[in-house]
Design a protein around this motif. Structure first.
Motif, PDB file in Angstrom:
ATOM      1  N   ALA A 236       0.850  -1.194   0.000  1.00  0.00           N
ATOM      2  CA  ALA A 236       0.000   0.000   0.000  1.00  0.00           C
ATOM      3  C   ALA A 236       0.884   1.241   0.000  1.00  0.00           C
ATOM      4  O   ALA A 236       1.998   1.213   0.526  1.00  0.00           O
ATOM      5  N   ILE A 237       0.391   2.290  -0.605  1.00  0.00           N
ATOM      6  CA  ILE A 237       1.079   3.578  -0.578  1.00  0.00           C
ATOM      7  C   ILE A 237       0.287   4.464   0.373  1.00  0.00           C
ATOM      8  O   ILE A 237      -0.888   4.772   0.119  1.00  0.00           O
ATOM      9  N   ARG A 238       0.890   4.802   1.506  1.00  0.00           N
ATOM     10  CA  ARG A 238       0.194   5.573   2.536  1.00  0.00           C
ATOM     11  C   ARG A 238       0.114   7.056   2.177  1.00  0.00           C
ATOM     12  O   ARG A 238      -0.916   7.680   2.342  1.00  0.00           O
TER      13      ARG A 238
ATOM     14  N   ASP B 152      -5.002  -0.989  -2.811  1.00  0.00           N
ATOM     15  CA  ASP B 152      -6.271  -0.349  -2.482  1.00  0.00           C
ATOM     16  C   ASP B 152      -6.462   0.883  -3.385  1.00  0.00           C
ATOM     17  O   ASP B 152      -5.525   1.366  -4.032  1.00  0.00           O
ATOM     18  N   GLN B 153      -7.689   1.402  -3.405  1.00  0.00           N
ATOM     19  CA  GLN B 153      -8.024   2.493  -4.324  1.00  0.00           C
ATOM     20  C   GLN B 153      -7.171   3.738  -4.066  1.00  0.00           C
ATOM     21  O   GLN B 153      -6.726   4.402  -5.002  1.00  0.00           O
ATOM     22  N   GLY B 154      -6.936   4.064  -2.800  1.00  0.00           N
ATOM     23  CA  GLY B 154      -6.119   5.234  -2.468  1.00  0.00           C
ATOM     24  C   GLY B 154      -4.690   5.102  -2.981  1.00  0.00           C
ATOM     25  O   GLY B 154      -4.114   6.063  -3.513  1.00  0.00           O
TER      26      GLY B 154
ATOM     27  N   LEU C  96      -2.821   7.494  -5.861  1.00  0.00           N
ATOM     28  CA  LEU C  96      -1.526   8.164  -5.681  1.00  0.00           C
ATOM     29  C   LEU C  96      -0.548   7.741  -6.779  1.00  0.00           C
ATOM     30  O   LEU C  96       0.154   8.575  -7.357  1.00  0.00           O
ATOM     31  N   LEU C  97      -0.529   6.460  -7.061  1.00  0.00           N
ATOM     32  CA  LEU C  97       0.408   5.934  -8.060  1.00  0.00           C
ATOM     33  C   LEU C  97       0.097   6.478  -9.453  1.00  0.00           C
ATOM     34  O   LEU C  97       1.013   6.804 -10.216  1.00  0.00           O
TER      35      LEU C  97
END
Length: 157
Positions: free
Chosen positions: A87-89, A146-148, A152-153
């Motif tokens: 995940a990218i926080r 995840d969508q978030g 971001l990516l």
């Protein structure tokens, strides 16, 4: 399934791999090299000398005797440190360089992305991200993020 080999592989007192061939020739400091480390991590492994000469080719790790397979898996794991991003926080900025806070299979970490060119697409949904220190982070399948994280990516792709 071939459970025998025509070579032996051991570790010397310094922790380096020692290859002994069928004719008794000995090579110290042998390095296992994956042909396709991301798409086929358990297949296509070459044992090479420190000069890069191939000594043996291994089609599949599973075909090796357990002791040899475990030794090679340990050596490959120590050489190929590549955390997988789950995940990218957050990212500090959508311009580069930017600090990325990510959750990986090894835990939370933060790295600096120097430029968008440091994100390479390996396959349709697989990415490799190099940080400012040269460490590579793998995103095996964008669709599993995840969508978030995907949002971001997408700003960097």
């Amino acid at each position: 399934m071939n459970r025998t080999t025509d070579f032996k592989l051991t570790r010397n007192a310094f922790g380096r791999l020692v290859f002994t061939g069928a004719k008794g020739e000995v090579h110290e400091g042998v390095v296992p090299v994956h042909a396709f480390p991301i798409t086929a991590p358990a297949e296509g492994i070459s044992l090479v000398t420190v000069d890069g000469h191939e000594l043996a080719w291994i089609d599949r790790l599973i075909d090796l005797p357990d002791e040899l397979r475990i030794l090679l898996e340990e050596e490959l794991a120590s050489r190929e440190f590549m955390p997988e991003i789950r995940a990218i926080r957050r990212v500090s900025s959508f311009a580069t360089p930017s600090a990325w806070q990510v959750e990986t299979d090894r835990g939370l970490t933060t790295f600096i992305l120097k430029g968008e060119d440091d994100i390479r697409r390996l396959a349709a949904s697989t990415l490799l991200i190099a940080d400012s220190n040269g460490i590579h982070f793998l995103i095996r399948d964008i669709q599993t993020l995840d969508q978030g994280s995907r949002k971001l990516l997408d700003r960097f792709l």
